[in-house]
Motif scaffolding. Structure first.
Motif, PDB file in Angstrom:
ATOM      1  N   VAL A 295       0.819  -1.278   0.098  1.00 41.20           N
ATOM      2  CA  VAL A 295      -0.117   0.051   0.008  1.00 41.20           C
ATOM      3  C   VAL A 295       0.908   1.225   0.122  1.00 41.20           C
ATOM      4  O   VAL A 295       2.066   1.160   0.583  1.00 41.20           O
ATOM      5  CB  VAL A 295      -0.850   0.108   1.053  1.00 41.20           C
ATOM      6  N   PRO A 296       0.271   2.380  -0.417  1.00 40.17           N
ATOM      7  CA  PRO A 296       1.093   3.637  -0.202  1.00 40.17           C
ATOM      8  C   PRO A 296       1.487   3.802   1.143  1.00 40.17           C
ATOM      9  O   PRO A 296       0.572   3.809   1.907  1.00 40.17           O
ATOM     10  CB  PRO A 296       0.057   4.744  -1.112  1.00 40.17           C
ATOM     11  N   ILE A 297       2.490   4.395   1.437  1.00 37.02           N
ATOM     12  CA  ILE A 297       2.729   4.764   2.934  1.00 37.02           C
ATOM     13  C   ILE A 297       2.057   5.883   3.270  1.00 37.02           C
ATOM     14  O   ILE A 297       2.004   5.927   4.682  1.00 37.02           O
ATOM     15  CB  ILE A 297       4.178   4.969   3.010  1.00 37.02           C
ATOM     16  N   ILE A 298       1.311   6.757   2.599  1.00 36.41           N
ATOM     17  CA  ILE A 298       0.497   7.725   3.064  1.00 36.41           C
ATOM     18  C   ILE A 298      -0.651   7.082   3.464  1.00 36.41           C
ATOM     19  O   ILE A 298      -1.238   8.000   4.588  1.00 36.41           O
ATOM     20  CB  ILE A 298       0.047   8.666   1.847  1.00 36.41           C
ATOM     21  N   ASP A 299      -1.073   5.771   3.453  1.00 35.45           N
ATOM     22  CA  ASP A 299      -2.158   5.104   4.267  1.00 35.45           C
ATOM     23  C   ASP A 299      -1.619   4.793   5.641  1.00 35.45           C
ATOM     24  O   ASP A 299      -2.576   4.416   6.358  1.00 35.45           O
ATOM     25  CB  ASP A 299      -2.610   3.815   3.364  1.00 35.45           C
ATOM     26  N   PHE A 300      -0.422   4.787   6.051  1.00 32.97           N
ATOM     27  CA  PHE A 300      -0.154   4.533   7.419  1.00 32.97           C
ATOM     28  C   PHE A 300      -0.171   5.748   8.309  1.00 32.97           C
ATOM     29  O   PHE A 300       0.269   7.123   7.946  1.00 32.97           O
ATOM     30  CB  PHE A 300       1.380   4.263   7.476  1.00 32.97           C
ATOM     31  N   GLU A 301      -0.694   5.425   9.425  1.00 35.96           N
ATOM     32  CA  GLU A 301      -1.075   6.654  10.505  1.00 35.96           C
ATOM     33  C   GLU A 301       0.261   7.620  10.962  1.00 35.96           C
ATOM     34  O   GLU A 301       0.102   8.813  11.016  1.00 35.96           O
ATOM     35  CB  GLU A 301      -1.736   6.268  11.981  1.00 35.96           C
ATOM     36  N   LEU A 302       1.433   6.890  11.186  1.00 42.67           N
ATOM     37  CA  LEU A 302       2.549   7.701  11.357  1.00 42.67           C
ATOM     38  C   LEU A 302       2.975   8.652  10.425  1.00 42.67           C
ATOM     39  O   LEU A 302       3.692   9.576  10.559  1.00 42.67           O
ATOM     40  CB  LEU A 302       3.563   6.944  11.793  1.00 42.67           C
ATOM     41  N   ILE A 303       2.644   8.334   9.035  1.00 38.87           N
ATOM     42  CA  ILE A 303       3.084   9.061   7.906  1.00 38.87           C
ATOM     43  C   ILE A 303       1.795  10.213   7.642  1.00 38.87           C
ATOM     44  O   ILE A 303       2.324  11.550   7.798  1.00 38.87           O
ATOM     45  CB  ILE A 303       3.075   8.303   6.744  1.00 38.87           C
ATOM     46  N   LYS A 304       0.551   9.758   8.052  1.00 42.19           N
ATOM     47  CA  LYS A 304      -0.414  10.840   8.102  1.00 42.19           C
ATOM     48  C   LYS A 304      -0.108  11.881   8.995  1.00 42.19           C
ATOM     49  O   LYS A 304      -0.458  12.986   8.955  1.00 42.19           O
ATOM     50  CB  LYS A 304      -1.817  10.197   8.420  1.00 42.19           C
ATOM     51  N   GLU A 305       0.213  11.438  10.241  1.00 46.65           N
ATOM     52  CA  GLU A 305       0.478  12.232  11.420  1.00 46.65           C
ATOM     53  C   GLU A 305       1.675  13.464  11.054  1.00 46.65           C
ATOM     54  O   GLU A 305       1.243  14.597  11.414  1.00 46.65           O
ATOM     55  CB  GLU A 305       0.964  11.455  12.680  1.00 46.65           C
ATOM     56  N   LYS A 306       2.454  13.085  10.298  1.00 46.33           N
ATOM     57  CA  LYS A 306       3.543  13.997   9.758  1.00 46.33           C
ATOM     58  C   LYS A 306       2.775  15.117   8.996  1.00 46.33           C
ATOM     59  O   LYS A 306       3.263  16.383   9.274  1.00 46.33           O
ATOM     60  CB  LYS A 306       4.684  13.442   9.226  1.00 46.33           C
ATOM     61  N   ILE A 307       2.116  14.739   7.986  1.00 42.12           N
ATOM     62  CA  ILE A 307       1.619  15.488   7.202  1.00 42.12           C
ATOM     63  C   ILE A 307       0.448  16.394   7.949  1.00 42.12           C
ATOM     64  O   ILE A 307       0.367  17.527   7.944  1.00 42.12           O
ATOM     65  CB  ILE A 307       0.697  14.782   5.950  1.00 42.12           C
ATOM     66  N   ALA A 308      -0.400  15.833   8.864  1.00 43.57           N
ATOM     67  CA  ALA A 308      -1.457  16.689   9.802  1.00 43.57           C
ATOM     68  C   ALA A 308      -0.546  17.750  10.489  1.00 43.57           C
ATOM     69  O   ALA A 308      -1.291  18.942  10.735  1.00 43.57           O
ATOM     70  CB  ALA A 308      -2.157  15.620  10.662  1.00 43.57           C
ATOM     71  N   LYS A 309       0.406  17.442  11.451  1.00 40.00           N
ATOM     72  CA  LYS A 309       0.980  18.172  11.896  1.00 40.00           C
ATOM     73  C   LYS A 309       1.702  19.271  11.186  1.00 40.00           C
ATOM     74  O   LYS A 309       1.361  20.602  11.852  1.00 40.00           O
ATOM     75  CB  LYS A 309       2.227  17.486  12.889  1.00 40.00           C
ATOM     76  N   ALA A 310       2.287  19.096  10.223  1.00 38.51           N
ATOM     77  CA  ALA A 310       2.575  20.198   9.280  1.00 38.51           C
ATOM     78  C   ALA A 310       1.471  21.047   8.936  1.00 38.51           C
ATOM     79  O   ALA A 310       1.948  22.206   8.774  1.00 38.51           O
ATOM     80  CB  ALA A 310       3.356  19.594   8.142  1.00 38.51           C
ATOM     81  N   ARG A 311       0.424  20.815   8.377  1.00 42.26           N
ATOM     82  CA  ARG A 311      -0.562  21.413   8.227  1.00 42.26           C
ATOM     83  C   ARG A 311      -1.171  22.348   9.415  1.00 42.26           C
ATOM     84  O   ARG A 311      -1.438  23.595   8.981  1.00 42.26           O
ATOM     85  CB  ARG A 311      -1.824  20.582   7.639  1.00 42.26           C
ATOM     86  N   VAL A 312      -1.313  21.879  10.425  1.00 40.69           N
ATOM     87  CA  VAL A 312      -1.623  22.617  11.603  1.00 40.69           C
ATOM     88  C   VAL A 312      -0.661  23.653  11.889  1.00 40.69           C
ATOM     89  O   VAL A 312      -1.037  24.794  12.239  1.00 40.69           O
ATOM     90  CB  VAL A 312      -2.033  21.545  12.997  1.00 40.69           C
ATOM     91  N   HIS A 313       0.557  23.360  11.860  1.00 41.59           N
ATOM     92  CA  HIS A 313       1.809  24.334  12.378  1.00 41.59           C
ATOM     93  C   HIS A 313       1.716  25.530  11.106  1.00 41.59           C
ATOM     94  O   HIS A 313       1.898  26.470  11.584  1.00 41.59           O
ATOM     95  CB  HIS A 313       2.892  23.448  12.388  1.00 41.59           C
ATOM     96  N   SER A 314       1.460  25.122   9.974  1.00 42.02           N
ATOM     97  CA  SER A 314       1.633  26.185   9.131  1.00 42.02           C
ATOM     98  C   SER A 314       0.377  26.990   8.855  1.00 42.02           C
ATOM     99  O   SER A 314       0.560  28.335   9.077  1.00 42.02           O
ATOM    100  CB  SER A 314       1.907  25.687   7.549  1.00 42.02           C
ATOM    101  N   PHE A 315      -0.530  26.409   9.137  1.00 41.02           N
ATOM    102  CA  PHE A 315      -1.884  27.358   9.401  1.00 41.02           C
ATOM    103  C   PHE A 315      -1.730  28.151  10.633  1.00 41.02           C
ATOM    104  O   PHE A 315      -2.280  29.286  10.585  1.00 41.02           O
ATOM    105  CB  PHE A 315      -3.127  26.144   9.631  1.00 41.02           C
ATOM    106  N   ALA A 316      -1.357  27.539  11.899  1.00 43.44           N
ATOM    107  CA  ALA A 316      -1.260  28.487  13.200  1.00 43.44           C
ATOM    108  C   ALA A 316      -0.286  29.252  12.866  1.00 43.44           C
ATOM    109  O   ALA A 316      -0.493  30.885  13.405  1.00 43.44           O
ATOM    110  CB  ALA A 316      -1.136  27.341  14.350  1.00 43.44           C
TER     111      ALA A 316
END
Length: 535
Positions: A295-316
């Motif tokens: 499966v694409p590694i974007i389906d793994f939670e620990l990868i999703k977490e990295k992307i999610a944190k970056a989106r939150v931090h850039s937004f804030a």
């Protein structure tokens, strides 16, 4: 009377005035801004980041391309040959160019954000006429000269000094500066010096030209990153500076230096936002294509977490920058030191985390020098050092507020104690509440963080008094309480009354992030452990 800002009013006066940072909307990108971004892209095509990194300097042809595109006059008023961009529009452009190559971008950013900002803010009409026109064309690039070999963060105790000549026509400038960004590109410097024989901390700000006798610029220093940026020492040996080149009044140098740094901090914070957004794109692209375990590694939670944190931090980070820059657009000398400190601390530390995560998502290929990740990490490393270190910004906001409160304290021990007790429990009422349940909980968290800051801050003043500057672990916790509230409030204002599902998710995650940042070991207990373990 000194102009105040949103956080000054909230922390020192106990007044919640969200009109100072409302509304928060994206800056429209006009044709001129698009043209600047495209022109910067052309420079990076001719001189790719990897090539400039090896060269260790921007060739004259590259600087000329930037001059012709108008990169050295973006914030300079139109009446002096510049583009006259608002500060928010300028920072929106900083996001874009920093994501392409921060080392190249820094040539114009250091010139505009700190190098000549003092002339724009405090210069006389004659000074502006003489220096802003060649600065706008790039004929005279500027640098900001404050740091010295023996004084970095302790800027109020610099050794470079001035004495007034016998005829009163010149200041005689002597001393050394170091780590001066744009040192060898610059033809002019905003230099800070103490007044010989004056009161402790009394400084002047002077416009100094490189071609004057006694100005000696050293060779570029070999650095870990941002290699295309010129960083040099400078020596001043009996330099005669005309009194007409004094910025502001004698004795106002430190205040001018700190006001300029508000602009520099926000430029660094915006550059971080740009790099975080670029890293999000890179992580998504890599993680979508990289297949592991079928499966694409974007389906793994620990990868999703990295992307999610970056989106939150850039937004804030972007929300805080918008709010702070908006205040400076309305009032260029607003006392926004706490806001700019929060922006700088949050953006630089979170960008570093994001760049690290982007390299992790790239895996083994991300470790290769052919990939951009290692260069970005090297380039960004200095962002947690210059414009005030991470450590300084972890203690500065509470100390800034403490100095302001100390000026308001009544005379007499018991009267002062009564004042502090009264203000420790005073917190302003909320104007309006969001309609969405998750955002209501988030605003409640912001209020809780604000109350915790207020009680903890006034408690610290009562308990530690003049010893407060040495309680750095406690001060750091206060900084993150204040920052957390500011980040949440600006994000909520940005989302408005009709937030999107994405904005609700981002702000909900930000709430959890803010709580996590401030839910650590008690400061007193940590301090005791450090005395035993930190030797």
């Amino acid at each position: 009377m000194e102009s105040t800002s949103f956080l000054y009013k909230l922390r020192v006066e106990g007044v919640l005035d969200e009109e100072l940072i409302s509304p928060l909307e994206p800056v429209p990108v006009d044709d001129d801004t698009k043209a600047l971004i495209e022109a910067f892209g052309e420079v990076t095509k001719k001189y790719p980041p990897k090539e400039l990194d090896k060269l260790g300097a921007v060739p004259e042809e590259g600087l000329e391309m930037m001059r012709k595109a108008g990169f050295f006059g973006m914030t300079i008023p139109k009446e002096y040959g510049g583009a006259g961009l608002t500060f928010r529009s300028y920072l929106a452009l900083v996001e874009q160019v920093a994501a392409k190559d921060i080392a190249l971008a820094l040539v114009s950013l250091a010139h505009l954000s700190i190098g000549l900002e003092g002339i724009i803010l405090f210069g006389t009409k004659e000074q502006k006429e003489r220096y802003l026109r060649p600065a706008a064309s790039g004929e005279m690039i500027f640098a900001y000269a404050l740091t010295e070999p023996d004084t970095g963060s302790d800027a109020q105790h610099i050794n470079t000094s001035v004495t007034l000549s016998e005829d009163g026509g010149h200041y005689i400038l002597n001393g050394r500066k170091t780590y001066i960004t744009n040192g060898n590109y610059a033809g002019g410097y905003t230099v800070f010096a103490k007044v010989e024989g004056g009161k402790e901390g009394e400084m002047v700000a002077l416009i100094v030209e490189r071609g004057w006798e006694g100005v000696e610029v050293g060779a570029d220093l070999d650095k870990m990153g941002i290699k295309a940026s010129s960083t040099t020492p400078i020596k001043f040996d009996n330099v005669k500076v005309p009194v007409e080149n004094l910025l502001g009044k004698e004795g106002e140098g430190f205040k001018i230096a700190m006001t300029i740094l508000n602009y520099g901090r926000l430029a660094v914070a915006s550059a971080g936002v740009g790099l975080m957004k670029r890293s999000i794109e890179d992580m998504r692209a890599r993680a979508s294509k990289r297949i592991q375990f079928g499966v694409p590694i974007i389906d793994f939670e620990l990868i999703k977490e990295k992307i999610a944190k970056a989106r939150v931090h850039s937004f804030a980070a972007e929300s805080m920058v918008w709010a702070t820059a908006g205040q400076l657009d309305r009032d260029p000398t607003a006392n926004a030191a706490m806001e700019t400190s929060h922006c700088k601390l949050y953006s630089t530390t979170k960008t570093w985390e994001t760049l690290y995560d982007a390299q992790q998502v790239a895996g083994g290929s991300g470790y290769l020098a052919t990939a951009p990740y290692e260069r970005r990490l090297r380039d960004w490393r200095v962002a947690t050092i210059f414009e005030g270190t991470t450590e300084i910004h972890s203690i500065y906001p509470a100390l800034f507020a403490a100095r302001a409160v100390s000026r308001e304290l009544p005379k007499g021990k018991w009267e002062a104690l009564k004042y502090l007790l009264l203000h420790a429990f005073r917190y302003p009422k909320e104007g309006s509440w969001p309609s969405h349940p998750a955002l209501k909980r988030t605003l409640l968290t912001a209020k809780t963080l604000g109350r915790r800051f207020r009680f903890g801050f006034y408690y610290a003043l009562m308990r530690h008094g003049k010893k407060l500057p040495m309680k750095e672990i406690y001060l750091r916790k206060l900084a993150w309480l204040s920052l957390g509230e500011f980040a949440i409030r600006t994000a909520l204002i940005r989302a408005g009354k009709n937030p999107t599902r994405e904005e609700i998710d981002l702000i909900t995650y930000l709430r959890e992030d803010a709580v996590a940042e401030t839910s650590c070991l008690a400061a007193d207990k940590r301090e005791k452990l450090l005395h035993r373990l930190g030797k």
